[in-house]
Scaffold this motif. Structure first.
Motif, short mmCIF file in Angstrom:
data_model
loop_
_atom_site.label_atom_id
_atom_site.label_comp_id
_atom_site.label_asym_id
_atom_site.label_seq_id
_atom_site.Cartn_x
_atom_site.Cartn_y
_atom_site.Cartn_z
N ILE A 111 -9.79 1.53 1.05
CA ILE A 111 -8.51 2.21 1.25
C ILE A 111 -7.70 2.26 -0.03
N PHE A 112 -7.61 1.13 -0.73
CA PHE A 112 -6.82 1.11 -1.97
C PHE A 112 -7.45 1.99 -3.05
N GLU A 117 -3.25 4.60 7.80
CA GLU A 117 -3.95 3.71 6.87
C GLU A 117 -3.34 2.32 6.87
N GLU A 165 -6.05 9.22 -5.29
CA GLU A 165 -5.25 10.35 -4.83
C GLU A 165 -3.77 10.22 -5.22
N ARG A 172 -9.03 4.78 -2.52
CA ARG A 172 -8.67 6.15 -2.17
C ARG A 172 -7.21 6.44 -2.52
N LEU A 173 -6.34 5.49 -2.23
CA LEU A 173 -4.92 5.70 -2.53
C LEU A 173 -4.68 5.85 -4.03
N ALA A 188 0.82 -1.21 0.00
CA ALA A 188 0.00 0.00 0.00
C ALA A 188 0.85 1.26 0.00
N CYS A 189 2.05 1.19 0.55
CA CYS A 189 2.94 2.36 0.57
C CYS A 189 3.66 2.56 -0.76
N ARG A 221 -1.19 8.26 -4.34
CA ARG A 221 -0.23 8.32 -3.24
C ARG A 221 -0.15 6.96 -2.55
N GLY A 222 0.87 6.83 -1.70
CA GLY A 222 1.01 5.66 -0.88
C GLY A 222 0.27 5.82 0.43
N ALA A 223 0.12 4.74 1.14
CA ALA A 223 -0.63 4.76 2.40
C ALA A 223 0.13 5.50 3.49
N THR A 224 -0.60 6.16 4.36
CA THR A 224 -0.01 6.76 5.56
C THR A 224 0.17 5.68 6.62
#
Length: 674
Positions: free
Chosen positions: A253-254, A268, A260, A256-257, A221-222, A262-265
């Motif tokens: 979650i994926f 997340e 946007e 949204r990533l 995810a990151c 971006r990688g996960a926070t």
């Protein structure tokens, strides 16, 4: 096919109709699902024929593609049933089939005009695998989960077909398609969708007990922007055995990533771990940090975090709906009509002819309310037009039936396929003749120093691991895995082996044949090719392979029906792992000396050999032994007999050869594993 910086497809699991709905309402671009046969998750709920049609219609209504899994090895007698399953998928509107068996793929390709994706069970891990799969009719390959970022980037850059990569979910410790542990030890074949997960069980580590084969769940995810930049076409989330709530939360979650970019926070990532994990998540393969930190088990604390995460989010699922325009026409002397239009399709259905109203005529508002009761459908009415003459009436049941027919007609758009699209296949195409075997005794010595001089007299052909070859025999064994970064070194080693006298090469992966052919060596197919039917055997014959060692999962009658070679002695390799088992249960010195042993909870010992640079080969605890079965082997036409020597000393090997010359029953010293 792989376009750098293009937003990848988000591919989500659908182990049940409820999970499918969760995936598509949360924004999956595609889902993968299994029917009740030929899929690698036979324990999932899966889909009946009716559920399959309804599920595909629902996914398509949301604009999501559907890939049906047909990714198990098949036997000859199952060929017709496989084709019926594939035909049903095609007629139901599936966008692609995920296939592992090359023979099965060939049958489907010649019969049904549907896209084929090569399953991770096909063990694809380099560009040559992708090229061969492309020639076999595949448009996509699922890459091995063990590939690092540089390896995956190199594969994407060179592949002629799309590359799909797992980005989240459970990790098998063994390279997919190469695990026989559950099958040969527990009688449940992972290659047939019945894995019992022996890798999740405890083993002895010194005087303690640990879980050296149980990996944490993976999560990339990151790293989503990196995957998009390298051109991965599809990001796959594992989880057809997971709950609809798991699918809902992870997909959300994926989605949204990706949107946007971006990688996960950290927050997340922590939530993803809470939804489901085995002691946390790992990106060890992708980052190249392959350590014992990748190991993990499912603890009570993990289960509690999952329950808490589910309670917090279950009450607020995303209720994504498809905007729909409706037009209702109610006029005297004409059947009522309803036209529905979404973003891509429009349909018109007719109902009953209205009657003159005696007491309560239909009004525009009444018709509007009735036609917009879309309830549990994926649609929401955003634009409604009603044309109605005054003084008319229709039963409520007639209005409801009209609305239902309209929704059914709309969701069926795009699935107008016919059996006329199918090509005919003859009985010979479905079950080609068995391959002809030449009498031969061949052997692999996994350790060159264990080969006695007598072996050269007994065997027609002997293979040594390429990394140990120095001209001792006429054959070499290729490594089980050859990533892009290893390609040139293996190629150089093969050319060097030929100079030293090698004439033959034993290979076990769809992406390795060209190496053998380019080096000018005679190619022979190893048991790792997982040949379980005549169609696959014919595929490899037509590709130029001289002979084949068939799958050790086959019974003698099935071996007879296919032809080809069979293992008649030796410890069968159960796993090939990218993560070094020696580091988990012993030390580097023990690993280098091939003295690592896995001991299970019953005290059964499984030897582990090192394969350069740090891969591990885990072997069965007892050998196949058929020295006293000469009559039975002859009756079933097993004339190509293959031997595997792993941990035997020279003296033990001599005892084996003597036993086979004399037809002796097994003795203790032959069966012993040090």
């Amino acid at each position: 096919m792989n376009q750098p910086n293009r937003k990848p497809e988000l591919l989500c699991p659908a182990g049940s109709p409820e999970a499918l709905r969760a995936a598509v309402t949360e924004g999956a671009d595609a889902v993968y699902m299994g029917s009740t046969a030929f899929n690698a998750r036979m324990s999932a709920k899966n889909f009946t024929p009716d559920e399959l049609r309804e599920g595909i219609a629902l996914a398509h209504a949301f604009g999501a593609k559907v890939y049906l899994t047909a990714n198990t090895l098949i036997y000859d007698k199952e060929a017709e049933e496989l084709l019926r399953t594939a035909e049903q998928a095609y007629l139901s509107g599936a966008d692609a089939l995920i296939v592992a068996d090359l023979g099965a793929a060939e049958l489907i390709r010649r019969r049904i005009p549907i896209a084929l994706h090569a399953s991770t069970q096909a063990s694809g891990h380099n560009a040559d695998a992708a090229r061969r799969l492309a020639e076999a009719g595949f448009s996509r390959m699922v890459a091995a989960r063990e590939m690092s970022k540089p390896e995956l980037a190199a594969l994407c850059a060179e592949s002629p077909i799309e590359i799909e990569a797992f980005v989240h979910g459970a990790l098998c410790v063994c390279h997919s398609g190469q695990c026989l542990f559950s099958s040969l030890v527990g009688g449940r074949s992972g290659n047939r969708g019945e894995c019992a997960q022996p890798c999740r069980l405890p083993f002895a580590v010194g005087k303690a007990t640990a879980y050296p084969l149980s990996l944490k769940d993976m999560s990339l995810a990151c790293h989503l922007p990196e995957l998009a930049r390298m051109g991965v076409a599809s990001l796959k989330i594992e989880g057809r055995m997971k709950s609809p709530d798991y699918v809902r939360q992870v997909t959300r979650i994926f989605r949204r990533l990706l949107d946007e970019e971006r990688g996960a926070t950290e927050t997340e990532l922590a939530h993803l771990a809470a939804v489901f994990s085995r002691g946390g998540l790992t990106d060890g393969y992708f980052t190249g940090k392959i350590t014992n930190a990748m190991l993990g088990i499912r603890s009570e604390a993990d289960k509690e975090r999952t329950r808490s995460a589910s309670e917090q989010t279950e009450a607020t699922p995303t209720d994504r709906k498809i905007p729909l325009s409706l037009r209702v026409s109610l006029h005297r002397g004409q059947p009522i009509t309803l036209t529905l239009t979404d973003k891509t399709h429009s349909v018109t259905v007719m109902g009953e002819t209205p009657m003159e109203a005696r007491t309560a005529p239909l009004t525009v508002d009444m018709l509007r309310r009735s036609m917009t009761k879309l309830g549990n459908t994926p649609y929401v009415a955003t634009d409604v037009t009603v044309e109605a003459d005054e003084g008319l009436m229709l039963p409520v049941s007639a209005l409801n039936a009209l609305r239902r027919r309209g929704i059914e007609a709309l969701t069926a758009q795009g699935a107008t396929r016919s059996e006329a699209d199918f090509s005919s296949l003859s009985d010979t195409d479905i079950a080609p003749p068995k391959i002809l075997s030449v009498p031969c005794r061949s052997a692999v010595f996994f350790r060159a120093d264990s080969m006695p001089a007598e072996a050269a007299e007994y065997f027609d052909r002997i293979y040594l691991p390429l990394s140990q070859y120095s001209g001792q025999t006429d054959g070499v064994l290729l490594p089980a895995v050859i990533f892009p970064s290893e390609w040139e070194s293996v190629k150089t080693a093969l050319l060097r082996a030929k100079e030293l006298g090698a004439k033959h090469a034993l290979f076990g992966n769809v992406g390795h044949l060209s190496l053998v052919q380019e080096a000018g060596l005679v190619p022979h197919g190893d048991l790792r090719l997982n040949v379980t039917n005549r169609q696959t055997a014919r595929y490899w014959q037509e590709a130029g392979v001289t002979d084949l060692i068939l799958s050790p999962e086959l019974t003698l009658p099935r071996l007879r029906d296919i032809g080809g070679g069979a293992v008649v002695y030796g410890l069968i390799p159960l796993m090939v792992t990218e993560k070094c088992v020696g580091r988990a249960v012993a030390d580097c010195k023990t690993c280098r000396e091939d003295r690592v042993v896995l001991t299970d909870r019953r005290g059964v010992r499984f030897p582990v050999l090192r394969e350069e640079p740090h891969r591990s080969l885990i072997f069965n605890s007892v050998p196949v032994y058929m020295a006293d079965k000469e009559a039975e082997l002859a009756r079933f036409g097993i004339v190509h007999r293959h031997f595997l020597f792993t941990v035997e000393t020279k003296e033990e090997t001599r005892a084996v050869l003597r036993a086979y010359r004399e037809g002796q029953p097994a003795k203790g010293e032959i069966r012993r594993i040090r």
